[in-house]
Design a protein around this motif. Structure first.
Motif, PDB file in Angstrom:
ATOM      1  N   HIS A  96      39.098  -2.924 -57.535  1.00 48.19           N
ATOM      2  CA  HIS A  96      39.256  -2.576 -56.128  1.00 48.19           C
ATOM      3  C   HIS A  96      39.666  -3.783 -55.291  1.00 48.19           C
ATOM      4  N   GLU A  97      39.462  -5.003 -55.811  1.00 45.44           N
ATOM      5  CA  GLU A  97      39.811  -6.209 -55.073  1.00 45.44           C
ATOM      6  C   GLU A  97      41.300  -6.489 -55.263  1.00 45.44           C
ATOM      7  N   MET A 173      28.422   1.395 -50.820  1.00 45.52           N
ATOM      8  CA  MET A 173      29.034   0.222 -50.206  1.00 45.52           C
ATOM      9  C   MET A 173      30.223   0.644 -49.350  1.00 45.52           C
ATOM     10  N   LYS A 175      33.562  -0.058 -48.179  1.00 46.44           N
ATOM     11  CA  LYS A 175      34.711  -0.880 -48.563  1.00 46.44           C
ATOM     12  C   LYS A 175      36.012  -0.164 -48.207  1.00 46.44           C
ATOM     13  N   LEU A 203      31.334  -4.395 -46.665  1.00 50.66           N
ATOM     14  CA  LEU A 203      31.872  -5.493 -47.466  1.00 50.66           C
ATOM     15  C   LEU A 203      31.627  -6.832 -46.782  1.00 50.66           C
ATOM     16  N   ASN A 204      31.848  -6.870 -45.466  1.00 47.97           N
ATOM     17  CA  ASN A 204      31.606  -8.072 -44.669  1.00 47.97           C
ATOM     18  C   ASN A 204      31.449  -7.651 -43.205  1.00 47.97           C
ATOM     19  N   TYR A 207      34.666  -6.114 -41.521  1.00 45.50           N
ATOM     20  CA  TYR A 207      34.975  -4.724 -41.855  1.00 45.50           C
ATOM     21  C   TYR A 207      33.938  -3.777 -41.258  1.00 45.50           C
TER      22      TYR A 207
END
Length: 355
Positions: A96-97, A173, A175, A203-204, A207
């Motif tokens: 996914h990254e 999560m 994302k 995620l962070n 976001y």
């Protein structure tokens, strides 16, 4: 027997604990990958290495990603040279990254080439792996994803909603590949008829703020921006009519969250990822769909939400009945003890000790 099962612990994913518990019950001593080179004696004691999500690369910066890639490359080469049997579980189509796709593809290619067995939780994986040749296909082993029945406590009784509104839940999560901005827009178009709760750690912070800003413009979206404690999971699911998971079909393959929903008697609204396709005749107990473009995704997602809303308005018990059928399927086909025995059998075959 001493083996590496990595990661051996994941506080935010009970999948790992369930498998590790089953393996320990069968006599395996589980060690983390970080200890592999702690001493010559320990290295020699390890009989097998099983990796999960090893192809994922930390993409917080290029240099962090490069360091992560090189470390993983060295570990794989060392395992290969040592001759230790390697088992890899394939969880996603691709990582996914996306910012580290090149590094991830390189690690994935080595895992496909060097793994003695590749565990898959979705039949769709066979089509993805087929491009790498017949020899790789011969090393695939299908084992169902373990269910989560009882893991977060008993199924809570359904609360009387007192209205014909559709209550949707997204959990997990938060994302970008999970298309939450698109989901918020689609749900917003229904007004008060549909209520959406998004529960999960982002995620962070950047976001999280992006999703929060989107949700604040809608009067029917509630954001719970934190990791949901285990003791609250069952109640959160009981408050929902259905779990909605608008994943990216380009990378998504398995969904532990869908398995969680089924384990707690909830149906899902979700694209036809591997987890959904493997339901076979029980696919009809979910609101599944396909799409090609983002605009198509927006349209078909709206259609499925509208279908679920109409079904609830026609029969308030209909969605609960779908969830009950999925629960029975999970109990029968995704039994954790059976999955533990199947994984043990894979290890014994790889080690040449099969009966």
């Amino acid at each position: 027997m001493d083996i590496i099962f990595n990661p051996p612990v994941n506080d935010e994913n009970q999948y790992i604990r369930l498998l590790v518990d089953e393996l320990r019950a069968k006599g395996y001593r589980i060690h983390p990958l970080d200890t592999l080179f702690s001493s010559r004696k320990h290295f020699r004691s390890i009989k097998l290495v099983h990796l999960n999500w090893f192809e994922n690369i930390d993409d917080s910066s290029f240099f962090v990603a490069l360091r992560s890639f090189l470390r993983k490359l060295i570990v794989l080469v060392a395992i290969r040279i040592s001759g230790k049997p390697l088992v890899w579980t394939m969880h996603n189509r691709v990582s996914h990254e996306q910012g580290t796709a090149l590094f991830s593809r390189a690690i994935t290619a080595l895992l496909l080439r060097w793994s003695h067995r590749i565990v898959i939780h979705a039949r769709q994986s066979e089509g993805i792996v087929a491009a790498h040749g017949v020899k790789v296909l011969q090393r695939l082993v299908y084992i169902p994803h373990p269910n989560f029945i009882g893991v977060y406590g008993a199924v809570h009784p359904r609360h009387a909603q007192g209205s014909d509104k559709l209550h949707l839940l997204f959990t997990g999560m938060v994302k970008p590949y999970k298309n939450l901005e698109l989901l918020i827009d689609v749900v917003g178009s229904f007004g008060e008829q549909v209520q959406l709760t998004i529960a999960g750690k982002a995620l962070n912070e950047r976001y999280e703020q992006q999703v929060l800003n989107r949700a604040q413009h809608m009067g029917n979206v509630t954001l719970l921006p934190y990791f949901v404690p285990d003791g609250e999971v069952a109640a959160l699911l009981a408050d929902a009519d259905a779990v909605v998971l608008p994943y990216d079909l380009a990378s998504s393959l398995n969904s532990g969250t869908a398995i969680l929903a089924f384990s707690y008697k909830r149906t899902v609204i979700c694209p036809e990822i591997g987890t959904i396709s493997d339901l076979d005749q029980h696919m009809g107990d979910t609101f599944h769909y396909r799409y090609g473009t983002e605009e198509q995704h927006r349209r078909v997602l709206r259609e499925q939400i509208a279908r679920a809303l109409k079904l609830k308005q026609r029969d308030p018990a209909a969605l609960d009945n779908l969830g009950n059928q999925l629960y029975e399927y999970m109990a029968a086909v995704h039994d954790r003890q059976r999955i533990g025995w199947e994984l043990d059998r894979v290890y014994q075959h790889v080690l040449g000790r099969a009966a």
